[in-house]
Write a protein that holds these residues in place. Structure first.
Motif, PDB file in Angstrom:
ATOM      1  N   ASP A 108      18.959  31.020  42.951  1.00 32.37           N
ATOM      2  CA  ASP A 108      18.626  32.407  43.260  1.00 32.37           C
ATOM      3  C   ASP A 108      18.868  33.218  41.988  1.00 32.37           C
ATOM      4  N   GLU A 109      17.867  33.225  41.098  1.00 31.14           N
ATOM      5  CA  GLU A 109      18.052  33.846  39.799  1.00 31.14           C
ATOM      6  C   GLU A 109      18.255  35.351  39.904  1.00 31.14           C
ATOM      7  N   ALA A 110      17.605  35.971  40.860  1.00 28.44           N
ATOM      8  CA  ALA A 110      17.770  37.420  41.014  1.00 28.44           C
ATOM      9  C   ALA A 110      19.220  37.763  41.339  1.00 28.44           C
ATOM     10  N   ALA A 111      19.836  37.003  42.255  1.00 27.15           N
ATOM     11  CA  ALA A 111      21.225  37.264  42.630  1.00 27.15           C
ATOM     12  C   ALA A 111      22.167  36.947  41.477  1.00 27.15           C
ATOM     13  N   MET A 112      21.944  35.811  40.806  1.00 25.78           N
ATOM     14  CA  MET A 112      22.789  35.450  39.675  1.00 25.78           C
ATOM     15  C   MET A 112      22.680  36.489  38.560  1.00 25.78           C
ATOM     16  N   GLY A 113      21.446  36.895  38.252  1.00 20.20           N
ATOM     17  CA  GLY A 113      21.248  37.885  37.195  1.00 20.20           C
ATOM     18  C   GLY A 113      21.906  39.208  37.517  1.00 20.20           C
ATOM     19  N   ALA A 114      21.796  39.639  38.770  1.00 27.00           N
ATOM     20  CA  ALA A 114      22.415  40.902  39.165  1.00 27.00           C
ATOM     21  C   ALA A 114      23.925  40.843  39.042  1.00 27.00           C
TER      22      ALA A 114
ATOM     23  N   GLU B 249      33.024  28.116  40.563  1.00 24.42           N
ATOM     24  CA  GLU B 249      31.864  27.780  41.392  1.00 24.42           C
ATOM     25  C   GLU B 249      30.946  28.995  41.536  1.00 24.42           C
ATOM     26  N   PRO B 250      29.647  28.841  41.266  1.00 24.98           N
ATOM     27  CA  PRO B 250      28.752  30.015  41.204  1.00 24.98           C
ATOM     28  C   PRO B 250      28.712  30.854  42.477  1.00 24.98           C
ATOM     29  N   ASP B 251      28.608  30.221  43.648  1.00 27.29           N
ATOM     30  CA  ASP B 251      28.493  31.012  44.879  1.00 27.29           C
ATOM     31  C   ASP B 251      29.775  31.801  45.143  1.00 27.29           C
ATOM     32  N   ALA B 252      30.923  31.145  44.941  1.00 24.27           N
ATOM     33  CA  ALA B 252      32.201  31.853  45.123  1.00 24.27           C
ATOM     34  C   ALA B 252      32.339  32.976  44.095  1.00 24.27           C
ATOM     35  N   TRP B 253      31.921  32.710  42.863  1.00 22.84           N
ATOM     36  CA  TRP B 253      31.982  33.749  41.818  1.00 22.84           C
ATOM     37  C   TRP B 253      31.105  34.937  42.197  1.00 22.84           C
ATOM     38  N   MET B 254      29.880  34.685  42.684  1.00 25.59           N
ATOM     39  CA  MET B 254      28.985  35.788  43.046  1.00 25.59           C
ATOM     40  C   MET B 254      29.570  36.622  44.174  1.00 25.59           C
TER      41      MET B 254
END
Length: 476
Positions: free
Chosen positions: A71-77, A329-334
């Motif tokens: 989910d590049e939009a979520a990661m980028g935001a 971990e990316p999801d936890a970080w987001m």
């Protein structure tokens, strides 16, 4: 930035056993000479971690993830939001350089990279001359894609070539072929002339010094003005390490590894490259200013899953430099970024001694070493001569021709640079002992205290107490 191999981060394993986490502070400035109140640094470098890859290479244990869809939009935001938050907390006025590492940041879109650079420029000063580097794999470095990154504000590329032998690339689990690597470098040089770096690995199982020299000679035929050389390190949990430790592949002898390194140094210097750091070579002034900020112990802010940073959080009332690590971990970080503006998982205030240990371990990686001025910025009361000028480990290393201490500062000789991982434990021990002495006993006329064990390759007494260089960044 990738800090790998036999000398990565000035012997991380030697000075930080057990993975390093928060622990007791080693010491502080002598009570009779308290450290001055620091002024807010005006600048910092910025590291941005893109955690995703298309596949995991056989040797890699970096913080990277292979997922069905990103989910590049979520990661980028979230990268933008955390960047703004940490810039506000640091209160820096200007960012001197930006480095997109990973993972494989060339898998991100130019739009995402551009949005983050716009966020930086909107929050603080981002000079037009600032170095903006993006790591790229040859398999995701098409000309049009690279042109998009250039339009977004990237002005330097670091390409993970690793090898120009297809059999070696298969052993490493790389996606690209040698031909694709050459094409990617040529495309990058067309867009970023003089600002395209390549990474090469040596010390692969079964690799001979002759094969390594042949590959390096081939690389010199098409490379640009910056090359990074890393000895392959076998990391626990990787497929390649399991093969070597299980006996399926041979372990390269230490003498062979040393010969490979010396061969490469000789070849690159003969080709006009300056050996400006243990693993890095540049010609025509093409040194990486971002990586220099690490080695010169300047402030840097780490953004993204698993990124590391070193800065003073003035916006939270902090007055001391902190070591910060973001959630892995990316999801936890987001989720943390969305909830609180940043995903900082661990933060540790660095004692004055721990900061000096980092200055020593990082600064000696450079050919210029540690200048008296840089040392004085962190240690106004104990000069280099105070700590390393009297009888002790440093004096013996000088007599052996491996270390130089003069009016310019402290540095390794060319021969000593290759042995840095063995030299550091004794030097760190000498620094720790000198720091612990009462102020009257560290006057210049007395020099440093007694001798400590030298060259302990397993760490020894000098190393079991410190968090020096938990990692320079969370990326390659």
């Amino acid at each position: 930035m990738a800090v790998r191999g036999w000398w990565r981060a000035a012997a991380i394993a030697a000075v930080r056993p057990g993975g390093g986490g928060p622990g007791r502070a080693l010491g502080s400035a002598p009570e009779s000479e308290p450290a001055p109140e620091p002024a807010a640094p005006a600048t910092a470098a910025l590291y941005v971690h893109w955690p995703y890859c298309r596949k995991r290479c056989s040797y890699c244990n970096f913080n990277k993830y292979v997922v069905p869809a990103v989910d590049e939009a979520a990661m980028g935001a979230c990268l933008v939001r955390e960047t703004r938050t940490l810039l506000r907390l640091s209160r820096v006025q200007s960012i001197t350089s930006v480095f997109f590492g990973g993972g494989t940041p060339s898998l991100a879109s130019p739009h995402t990279v551009g949005a983050l650079l716009e966020a930086v420029a909107g929050a603080v000063h981002l000079p037009t001359s600032a170095e903006v580097t993006l790591e790229a794999n040859p398999s995701s470095a098409g000309t049009s894609h690279l042109a998009g990154f250039k339009a977004a504000g990237v002005n330097r590329l670091s390409i993970g070539v690793q090898s120009l032998d297809d059999a070696e690339l298969r052993l490493l689990g790389r996606e690209h072929t040698a031909a694709e690597a050459r094409s990617a470098v040529e495309a990058a040089r067309g867009l970023f002339p003089g600002r395209t770096s390549i990474d090469l690995l040596f010390g692969l199982p079964g690799q001979s010094c002759g094969a390594w020299a042949k590959g390096l000679e081939e690389a010199l035929g098409f490379c640009d003005d910056h090359i990074s050389l890393y000895q392959l390190t076998l990391e626990r949990g990787t497929a390649l390490a399991a093969q070597v430790w299980g006996g399926a592949l041979p372990t390269p002898p230490q003498d062979l590894l040393a010969d490979m390194y010396q061969t490469a140094c000789t070849m690159l210097v003969a080709a006009g490259f300056r050996h400006y750091e243990v693993s890095n070579f540049a010609r025509k002034g093409a040194l990486s200013t971002h990586n220099l900020s690490y080695w010169q112990a300047e402030q840097y802010i780490g953004v993204g899953p698993g990124a590391h940073g070193r800065f003073v959080p003035w916006g939270e009332g902090g007055r001391s430099r902190e070591a910060r690590v973001q959630t892995l971990e990316p999801d936890a970080w987001m989720q943390e970024v969305q909830r609180q503006g940043h995903g900082t998982r661990r933060r540790v205030v660095l004692s004055p001694l721990e900061q000096m240990e980092e200055v020593l371990a990082l600064g000696l990686r450079m050919d210029e070493g540690i200048t008296a001025e840089r040392w004085g910025h962190f240690s106004p009361h104990l000069s280099l001569q105070d700590v390393f000028g009297g009888p002790g480990e440093a004096k013996e290393l000088q007599q052996q021709g491996w270390l130089v201490l003069d009016d310019r500062g402290l540095r390794c000789s060319r021969e000593g640079l290759a042995l840095l991982d063995s030299l550091l434990p004794g030097l760190l021990c000498q620094l720790q002992q000198c720091w612990a002495l009462p102020a009257p006993r560290v006057a210049p006329s007395h020099g440093s205290p007694g001798r400590s064990p030298a060259g302990d390759r397993d760490g020894g007494e000098a190393t079991g107490h410190s968090r020096v260089l938990e990692a320079v960044t969370g990326g390659e």
